[in-house]
Design a protein around this motif. Structure first.
Motif, PDB file in Angstrom:
ATOM      1  N   VAL A   1       3.655  -1.109   3.823  1.00 32.07           N
ATOM      2  CA  VAL A   1       2.918   0.151   3.697  1.00 32.07           C
ATOM      3  C   VAL A   1       3.920   1.296   3.667  1.00 32.07           C
ATOM      4  CG1 VAL A   1       1.205   1.691   4.738  1.00 32.07           C
ATOM      5  CG2 VAL A   1       0.922  -0.800   4.904  1.00 32.07           C
TER       6      VAL A   1
ATOM      7  N   LYS B   1       4.024   5.403   3.479  1.00 24.82           N
ATOM      8  CA  LYS B   1       3.254   6.641   3.591  1.00 24.82           C
ATOM      9  C   LYS B   1       4.090   7.802   3.064  1.00 24.82           C
ATOM     10  CE  LYS B   1       0.023   8.280   5.642  1.00 24.82           C
ATOM     11  NZ  LYS B   1       0.635   9.497   5.138  1.00 24.82           N
TER      12      LYS B   1
ATOM     13  N   TYR C   1      -5.441  -1.344   5.162  1.00 25.07           N
ATOM     14  CA  TYR C   1      -4.259  -1.626   5.981  1.00 25.07           C
ATOM     15  C   TYR C   1      -4.154  -3.066   6.504  1.00 25.07           C
ATOM     16  CZ  TYR C   1      -0.647  -0.743   9.555  1.00 25.07           C
ATOM     17  OH  TYR C   1       0.496  -0.767  10.315  1.00 25.07           O
TER      18      TYR C   1
ATOM     19  N   LEU D   1       0.857  -1.188   0.000  1.00 24.77           N
ATOM     20  CA  LEU D   1       0.000   0.000   0.000  1.00 24.77           C
ATOM     21  C   LEU D   1       0.891   1.235   0.000  1.00 24.77           C
ATOM     22  CD1 LEU D   1      -2.828   1.352   0.341  1.00 24.77           C
ATOM     23  CD2 LEU D   1      -2.460   1.176   2.810  1.00 24.77           C
TER      24      LEU D   1
ATOM     25  N   VAL E   1      -6.967   4.329   3.707  1.00 32.39           N
ATOM     26  CA  VAL E   1      -5.765   3.655   4.212  1.00 32.39           C
ATOM     27  C   VAL E   1      -6.135   2.650   5.299  1.00 32.39           C
ATOM     28  CG1 VAL E   1      -3.633   3.991   5.518  1.00 32.39           C
ATOM     29  CG2 VAL E   1      -4.161   5.486   3.594  1.00 32.39           C
TER      30      VAL E   1
ATOM     31  N   GLN F   1       2.639  -5.870   9.484  1.00 31.93           N
ATOM     32  CA  GLN F   1       3.033  -4.962   8.409  1.00 31.93           C
ATOM     33  C   GLN F   1       4.419  -4.347   8.639  1.00 31.93           C
ATOM     34  OE1 GLN F   1       0.230  -4.650  10.196  1.00 31.93           O
ATOM     35  NE2 GLN F   1      -1.558  -4.684   8.829  1.00 31.93           N
TER      36      GLN F   1
ATOM     37  N   GLN G   1      -2.303  -5.690   4.203  1.00 26.51           N
ATOM     38  CA  GLN G   1      -1.052  -5.332   3.536  1.00 26.51           C
ATOM     39  C   GLN G   1       0.156  -5.960   4.230  1.00 26.51           C
ATOM     40  OE1 GLN G   1      -1.372  -3.618   0.628  1.00 26.51           O
ATOM     41  NE2 GLN G   1      -3.566  -3.737   1.106  1.00 26.51           N
TER      42      GLN G   1
END
Length: 401
Positions: A270, A272, A264, A191, A260, A317, A267
């Motif tokens: 991730v 950002k 989330y 993501l 998100v 994650q 995933q």
């Protein structure tokens, strides 16, 4: 890495077409199945029978010369390919591809294929640097086409400079390296957030920031090339969706938060990179505010801290944040990594020339919780994205000591 791969080799009309014969042979020796498509110009330099003998496959030269009446050959060949290689890729072929033109077997097949396309340009040094050619290559790069840069040396036209088709062995090595890279994030869900957010005051005014989304889109594009299943949550930007990426468009910080948090839990990685607004107007007006005398004060309220909440709720994650700083970038970057419970952080000094918002290049520091430290000098955002993702993939797989 090329064993069993189905490769379509497109040969266009340049003197470097003779190298495509050696390239065909080396690809076959690596275990690839190779089908060759030649433009009319290419046939002025080398005969189709050469490629037929080397590939032990039919050679395609005419869109309307259907070799199998049960199908349409340019569609069938396009669907057959695992990857497409254009060598040499002339200025004419690059221009046609960048502008969606299809007037021969090679260009029609290119428009029909969904396979990755690699271009190995070859042309006169001045042609290569012409603004029109550079614009066309930039457009193809933005669409996800891959370039194998030409070498420098003596050219057939007599000039010495950049424009010589890269050597067949090097082209094969590039393809093998790309196939190997595709395994790094294969089967992983990634993501990425990108771009700015807009926080409305009224129907015609809003607060935002200079983010263009280029870094986030580069990360999404490179993650897809590494074999990942990529979701890109993007604020309002003027960028094309990278090939193979699922894109979700949002406008406000709250909309980005909702999307998100929805994605989330599923995933693996991730990132950002979006520049999300920290504050928004406490009151949004439904009608345009009219100009008035004197000053006007806008009361602001905090938006949700998406990265902090991701850090607090993460389970399996691997979480990477970005920090845009103008001073003491290492200090503030490390503080943010610890405060937000990140696994890694990319810190940009946005005051440096050529780095930060709006540029095609970036320079960064990269830290991880496990102690990895990298300093990345000024490079393209795609190059930086590739390095960050490779470092993350190694840590996720336990590859760092």
């Amino acid at each position: 890495m090329l064993t069993g791969k189905k490769i379509v080799l497109g040969v266009s009309g340049g003197i470097a077409a003779y190298k495509a014969a050696a390239l065909t042979s080396k690809l076959v020796q690596k275990g690839a199945e190779v089908k060759v498509i030649m433009t009319p110009g290419a046939q002025n330099f080398i005969a189709p029978t050469t490629f037929q003998a080397l590939s032990r496959q039919p050679v395609y030269t005419d869109t309307f010369d259907e070799q199998d009446a049960s199908g349409i050959q340019h569609i069938d060949v396009a669907d057959w390919a695992d990857l497409f290689l254009l060598a040499p890729a002339t200025a004419n072929l690059i221009g046609k591809l960048a502008n969606g033109l299809a007037d021969d077997m090679l260009s029609t097949t290119l428009l029909a294929t969904e396979a990755p396309v690699y271009l190995a340009p070859a042309m006169n040094v001045h042609m290569y640097s012409h603004p029109a050619v550079m614009k066309n290559m930039k457009q193809l790069d933005a669409w996800g086409f891959r370039f194998i840069e030409p070498g420098e040396g003596y050219l057939a036209c007599g000039y010495v400079g950049k424009g010589r088709l890269e050597e067949p062995l090097t082209i094969v090595q590039v393809l093998e390296d790309q196939m190997k890279k595709k395994q790094l994030l294969k089967g992983k869900k990634v993501l990425v957030t990108a771009g700015p957010t807009r926080e409305q005051i009224d129907p015609v005014r809003y607060f935002t920031n200079p983010s263009t989304g280029k870094m986030g889109f580069a990360l999404a594009r490179q993650a897809a090339e590494l074999g990942a299943d990529v979701t890109l949550v993007s604020g309002p930007v003027q960028l094309d969706t990278p090939s193979g990426v699922h894109r979700v468009d949002v406008t406000t910080a709250d909309e980005m938060y909702q999307q998100v948090m929805q994605h989330y839990p599923h995933q693996d990685l991730v990132i950002k990179s979006a520049a999300v607004a920290d504050y928004r107007p406490a009151v949004t007006y439904e009608q345009k505010m009219k100009k008035r005398e004197g000053d006007y004060v806008v009361e602001m309220e905090r938006t949700k801290d998406i990265l902090k909440e991701l850090g607090e709720t993460k389970e399996h994650q691997y979480l990477i944040g970005f920090a845009a700083e103008t001073q003491e970038i290492e200090k503030y970057g490390r503080e943010k990594m610890k405060k937000k419970n990140l696994d890694a952080i990319v810190v940009n000094n946005v005051s440096d020339e050529g780095a930060g918002f709006g540029h095609d290049t970036n320079a960064s520091l990269f830290f991880t919780k496990k102690g990895t430290e990298e300093t990345y000098p000024l490079m393209t955002k795609d190059e930086l994205a590739s390095k960050v993702l490779e470092a993350a993939a190694k840590e996720m797989s336990g590859g760092w000591a």
